[in-house]
Design an enzyme around this catalytic site. Sequence first.
Site, PDB file in Angstrom:
ATOM      1  N   ARG A 165      40.594  54.230  35.365  1.00 16.07           N
ATOM      2  CA  ARG A 165      40.476  52.763  35.291  1.00 16.07           C
ATOM      3  C   ARG A 165      41.700  52.137  34.611  1.00 16.07           C
ATOM      4  O   ARG A 165      42.475  51.427  35.243  1.00 16.07           O
ATOM      5  CB  ARG A 165      39.176  52.395  34.540  1.00 16.07           C
ATOM      6  N   ASP A 166      41.934  52.470  33.355  1.00 19.24           N
ATOM      7  CA  ASP A 166      43.020  51.811  32.611  1.00 19.24           C
ATOM      8  C   ASP A 166      44.376  52.222  33.186  1.00 19.24           C
ATOM      9  O   ASP A 166      45.323  51.428  33.201  1.00 19.24           O
ATOM     10  CB  ASP A 166      42.934  52.185  31.122  1.00 19.24           C
ATOM     11  N   HIS A 215      41.023  52.967  20.767  1.00 20.88           N
ATOM     12  CA  HIS A 215      41.640  52.961  22.103  1.00 20.88           C
ATOM     13  C   HIS A 215      43.113  52.590  21.919  1.00 20.88           C
ATOM     14  O   HIS A 215      43.454  51.417  21.787  1.00 20.88           O
ATOM     15  CB  HIS A 215      40.883  51.921  22.936  1.00 20.88           C
ATOM     16  N   HIS A 265      47.066  52.463  22.995  1.00 19.29           N
ATOM     17  CA  HIS A 265      48.163  52.589  23.968  1.00 19.29           C
ATOM     18  C   HIS A 265      49.358  53.119  23.171  1.00 19.29           C
ATOM     19  O   HIS A 265      49.407  52.990  21.951  1.00 19.29           O
ATOM     20  CB  HIS A 265      48.432  51.241  24.638  1.00 19.29           C
ATOM     21  N   CYS A 313      47.688  47.236  30.364  1.00 21.34           N
ATOM     22  CA  CYS A 313      46.877  46.083  30.779  1.00 21.34           C
ATOM     23  C   CYS A 313      47.797  45.133  31.511  1.00 21.34           C
ATOM     24  O   CYS A 313      48.775  44.648  30.940  1.00 21.34           O
ATOM     25  CB  CYS A 313      46.259  45.403  29.553  1.00 21.34           C
ATOM     26  N   ASN A 333      48.255  54.484  28.056  1.00 20.05           N
ATOM     27  CA  ASN A 333      47.371  54.905  26.964  1.00 20.05           C
ATOM     28  C   ASN A 333      47.921  56.186  26.350  1.00 20.05           C
ATOM     29  O   ASN A 333      48.717  56.896  26.966  1.00 20.05           O
ATOM     30  CB  ASN A 333      45.981  55.248  27.511  1.00 20.05           C
TER      31      ASN A 333
HETATM   32  P1  HMG Z   1      38.097  33.637  37.785  1.00 22.89           P
HETATM   33  O1  HMG Z   1      39.127  33.411  38.856  1.00 22.89           O
HETATM   34  O2  HMG Z   1      38.082  32.699  36.639  1.00 22.89           O
HETATM   35  O3  HMG Z   1      36.618  33.787  38.341  1.00 22.89           O
HETATM   36  O4  HMG Z   1      38.269  35.112  37.250  1.00 22.89           O
HETATM   37  P2  HMG Z   1      35.660  32.929  39.175  1.00 22.89           P
HETATM   38  O5  HMG Z   1      34.304  33.170  38.603  1.00 22.89           O
HETATM   39  O6  HMG Z   1      36.167  31.492  39.291  1.00 22.89           O
HETATM   40  O7  HMG Z   1      35.758  33.614  40.615  1.00 22.89           O
HETATM   41  C1  HMG Z   1      36.944  33.583  41.372  1.00 22.89           C
HETATM   42  C2  HMG Z   1      36.783  34.539  42.550  1.00 22.89           C
HETATM   43  O8  HMG Z   1      36.629  35.895  42.082  1.00 22.89           O
HETATM   44  C3  HMG Z   1      35.541  34.250  43.390  1.00 22.89           C
HETATM   45  O9  HMG Z   1      35.859  34.656  44.708  1.00 22.89           O
HETATM   46  C4  HMG Z   1      34.528  35.202  42.814  1.00 22.89           C
HETATM   47  O10 HMG Z   1      33.504  35.523  43.731  1.00 22.89           O
HETATM   48  C5  HMG Z   1      35.382  36.420  42.526  1.00 22.89           C
HETATM   49  P3  HMG Z   1      36.319  33.580  45.841  1.00 22.89           P
HETATM   50  O11 HMG Z   1      35.167  32.607  45.909  1.00 22.89           O
HETATM   51  O12 HMG Z   1      37.580  32.943  45.305  1.00 22.89           O
HETATM   52  O13 HMG Z   1      36.520  34.419  47.040  1.00 22.89           O
HETATM   53  N1  HMG Z   1      34.828  37.262  41.474  1.00 22.89           N
HETATM   54  C6  HMG Z   1      34.613  38.582  41.592  1.00 22.89           C
HETATM   55  N2  HMG Z   1      34.803  39.436  42.612  1.00 22.89           N
HETATM   56  C7  HMG Z   1      34.450  40.720  42.412  1.00 22.89           C
HETATM   57  N3  HMG Z   1      33.930  41.185  41.260  1.00 22.89           N
HETATM   58  C8  HMG Z   1      33.735  40.355  40.226  1.00 22.89           C
HETATM   59  C9  HMG Z   1      34.076  38.995  40.364  1.00 22.89           C
HETATM   60  N4  HMG Z   1      33.995  37.927  39.565  1.00 22.89           N
HETATM   61  C10 HMG Z   1      34.462  36.872  40.242  1.00 22.89           C
HETATM   62  N5  HMG Z   1      33.236  40.834  39.088  1.00 22.89           N
HETATM   63  C11 HMG Z   1      37.426  37.166  36.325  1.00 22.89           C
HETATM   64  C12 HMG Z   1      37.422  35.638  36.242  1.00 22.89           C
HETATM   65  C13 HMG Z   1      36.815  37.674  35.044  1.00 22.89           C
HETATM   66  C14 HMG Z   1      36.593  37.593  37.512  1.00 22.89           C
HETATM   67  C15 HMG Z   1      38.891  37.656  36.498  1.00 22.89           C
HETATM   68  O14 HMG Z   1      39.674  37.044  35.542  1.00 22.89           O
HETATM   69  C16 HMG Z   1      39.026  39.115  36.392  1.00 22.89           C
HETATM   70  O15 HMG Z   1      38.530  39.849  37.246  1.00 22.89           O
HETATM   71  N6  HMG Z   1      39.729  39.602  35.341  1.00 22.89           N
HETATM   72  C17 HMG Z   1      39.852  41.023  35.089  1.00 22.89           C
HETATM   73  C18 HMG Z   1      41.191  41.329  34.503  1.00 22.89           C
HETATM   74  C19 HMG Z   1      41.258  42.824  34.198  1.00 22.89           C
HETATM   75  O16 HMG Z   1      40.598  43.625  34.810  1.00 22.89           O
HETATM   76  N7  HMG Z   1      42.132  43.167  33.201  1.00 22.89           N
HETATM   77  C20 HMG Z   1      42.329  44.527  32.825  1.00 22.89           C
HETATM   78  C21 HMG Z   1      41.141  45.139  32.156  1.00 22.89           C
HETATM   79  S1  HMG Z   1      41.035  44.789  30.417  1.00 22.89           S
HETATM   80  C22 HMG Z   1      42.017  46.033  29.680  1.00 22.89           C
HETATM   81  O17 HMG Z   1      42.714  46.727  30.363  1.00 22.89           O
HETATM   82  C23 HMG Z   1      41.924  46.245  28.204  1.00 22.89           C
HETATM   83  C24 HMG Z   1      41.149  47.514  27.828  1.00 22.89           C
HETATM   84  O18 HMG Z   1      41.739  48.669  28.393  1.00 22.89           O
HETATM   85  C25 HMG Z   1      41.114  47.679  26.317  1.00 22.89           C
HETATM   86  C26 HMG Z   1      42.481  47.513  25.648  1.00 22.89           C
HETATM   87  O19 HMG Z   1      43.443  48.207  26.024  1.00 22.89           O
HETATM   88  O20 HMG Z   1      42.540  46.667  24.745  1.00 22.89           O
HETATM   89  C27 HMG Z   1      39.688  47.443  28.305  1.00 22.89           C
HETATM   90 MG    MG Z   2      43.491  49.692  27.566  1.00 24.83          MG
END
Ligand code: HMG
Ligand code: MG
Length: 330
Positions: free
Chosen positions: A17-18, A209, A211, A242, A251
């Site tokens: 995933r990450d 966690h 990196h 990220c 990571n």
């Molecule tokens: P948004 O654009 O504000 O959402 O995104 P929305 O609710 O307005 O929806 C926009 C569109 O996305 C719509 O589709 C929704 O249906 C769709 P459209 O009508 O335009 O065709 N949608 C989805 N589709 C599939 N699955 C879903 C979903 N939700 C909405 N779950 C949202 C808000 C949260 C969805 C977006 O910003 C997003 O997906 N962000 C994720 C970013 C991400 O994954 N970042 C990396 C992970 S975090 C990380 O790596 C840190 C970590 O490792 C820890 C660390 O290192 O600190 C965990």
């Molecule tokens: Mg991470």
Amino acid sequence: MFENLPKRVKVVEVGPRDGLQNESKTVATPDKVRLIEALAQTGLRNIEITSFVSPKWIPQLADGLEVARTLKLPPGVRVSALVPNLKGYESAKQTGVDPIAVFMSATETHSLKNINKGISEALAVVEQVVSASKTDGKSVRAYLSVVFSCPYEGKVDPKSVESLCQKLMAMGVDELSLGDTIGAATPKEVAELVRILKEKIELNKMALHFHDTRGTALVNVMAGLAAGVTTFDASVAGMGGCPYAPGAAGNLATEDLVYLLDSLGIETGIDLSRLVECGRLAEEILGKQLPGRYLRSALSKRNPKSEQLSESKEPGAIESVNDALRGISK
Ligand code: HMG
Ligand code: MG
């Protein structure tokens, strides 16, 4: 420092995933499945396999449902997936992943960049997902990102981290993973944050966690171990980052973590030589060298000439940073 270290540590593998979320190359679904199934043969018992986020935000993991449905895993291996909202939870529910991994940020700006929501809105959405998960009898892991430093807001106040951690735990979260998202933490900061948090949160519910952007991940693990933490996240071959945190490199590599833990006599149940094979497979799938240090060393012993040649290529970690910078300009 070597007294009172834990006897056993839980390693949570987050590479599929990450790691893969940050790759510019689209990895074919069967290759992802192959990598996860190989990881499940190493003795790893906890693997984060994908995320159910918007495919517009993270196209690399748009095949999460297919990955989860295709996987064949040995008994005893638990797989989690990252879920940002109820829509993502509905997908996760179709696959049987457990725990559900919710996530949010400790700073307003990272939160807005990463999920398009500020902290208070994010808390409300996380609460919905935790509540749905609990109703369905699933356990929940929560990530809090940028707990030490934020790429937008700089140093983060441990008091604000403490307050968010308490809110997450009050929702019924089973495990809280503290993210050094941009790999800027130092051992003193780790010791200090764990010291503050352990007053309020049981140590066996806390994960770290790291990196490895600045090469401090392993020494931060030592600080975490000495402070009593027994769960650490890592990513095979050091893949990761990220896309919404500029400067977030891979990571901590799982092989580097297991090598350290083995040397301290701390049990993980993980076979290091099998992990190296997984690292080699990750490199084959991505078609590039990855930054894990133990992996590099193990592969160079096997084939010194080809390692020297391939080391002249741009290292994977730098590619990840570039990927991160590309992500932020979206
Ligand atoms: P948004 O654009 O504000 O959402 O995104 P929305 O609710 O307005 O929806 C926009 C569109 O996305 C719509 O589709 C929704 O249906 C769709 P459209 O009508 O335009 O065709 N949608 C989805 N589709 C599939 N699955 C879903 C979903 N939700 C909405 N779950 C949202 C808000 C949260 C969805 C977006 O910003 C997003 O997906 N962000 C994720 C970013 C991400 O994954 N970042 C990396 C992970 S975090 C990380 O790596 C840190 C970590 O490792 C820890 C660390 O290192 O600190 C965990
Ligand atoms: Mg991470």
